[in-house]
Enzyme design. Structure first.
Site: not given
Ligand code: FPP
Length: 246
Positions: A26-27, A74
């Site tokens: 997250d983040g 998501n």
């Molecule tokens: C949460 O951060 C992150 C996600 C929903 C996506 C995670 C995906 C990746 C790291 C890339 C693809 C994965 C792999 C395994 C290669 P957020 O967007 O909720 O952050 P925020 O809370 O700061 O908005």
């Protein structure tokens, strides 16, 4: 034997590591916002962090790493962000295919891949079957995964078996129920890590985390490096796990 690293490093006993670590990555969005970048740049940086941490986990002898890449919730995000995350996953998996013989990591996907674009779904299947022969480190990537969804699916499958006369409701045990989950046969995570400052589980490994230790940090996922993982491991090792006993 405690191994003391450089002065500034977290103290970790590498002879006594958890078998299974799970991470809510997250983040990413906030990391990008703080730099005046689009959210998708945060996910791209997060994918690189995933590579660093997965490699480090393999190198120090963690047997299972489970990451939350995309939840059942998501899909509510803007289409452009969803497609950017799918694109990053595709890029990562193509590189995993290219580097498989060198990296020797086994990949498994948790979640219903049906709604994914066909090409990506096929790539997931290919990576999972081609890497199944590797022993040592297994990385579970949760895609279109939800903890409640996982439990409901297992319950439905069990109910269907009961209706077909193959199983009896009164004979169901926790161990047997676990075999209907995506994580069948894998030990529960001893440690669940959530960077990004939020302190909740967000529908991640609800069943499997019943006795997990949780580690929260304000560091955003793209900034979560090896030293942050060592801090999480040191915190885990400082806790006393009693599993309801005394
Ligand atoms: C949460 O951060 C992150 C996600 C929903 C996506 C995670 C995906 C990746 C790291 C890339 C693809 C994965 C792999 C395994 C290669 P957020 O967007 O909720 O952050 P925020 O809370 O700061 O908005």
């Amino acid at each position: 034997m405690p191994l003391f690293g450089k002065k500034e490093e977290a103290k970790v006993d590498f002879s006594c590591l958890p078998r299974h670590i799970a991470i809510i990555m997250d983040g990413n969005g906030r990391w990008a916002k703080g730099r005046g970048l689009p959210r998708t740049a945060g996910h791209a940086a997060g994918a690189e962090t995933f590579r660093t941490i997965a490699t480090y986990c393999r190198d120090i002898g963690i047997q299972y790493l489970t990451v939350y890449a995309f939840s059942t919730e998501n899909w509510k995000r803007p289409a452009q962000e969803v497609s950017a995350i799918m694109g990053l996953l595709r890029k990562y998996l193509l590189e995993a295919v290219r580097d498989m013989e060198k990296e020797k990591v086994r990949f498994v996907f948790f979640g219903d891949l049906t709604p994914l674009p066909e090409e990506l779904r096929q790539l997931c299947r290919e990576v999972q079957s081609d890497s199944a022969r590797f022993e040592g480190c297994q990385v579970n990537i949760c895609v279109n995964y939800g903890g409640r969804d996982e439990i409901v699916r297992a319950a439905k499958a069990f109910a269907a078996d009961c209706a077909a006369g193959k199983r009896k409701a009164e004979e169901l045990t926790e161990e047997e129920f676990s075999l209907g989950l995506w994580s069948a046969g894998i030990p529960d995570p001893e440690l669940v890590i959530r960077p990004g400052g939020e302190e909740r589980t967000s529908n991640f490994l609800l069943w499997q985390s019943a006795y997990s230790e949780f580690y929260f940090t304000d560091v955003n996922w793209p900034d979560f490096g090896k030293e942050e993982l060592r801090k999480a491991l040191a915190a885990y090792q400082s806790r006393s796990r009693r599993f309801g006993g005394i």
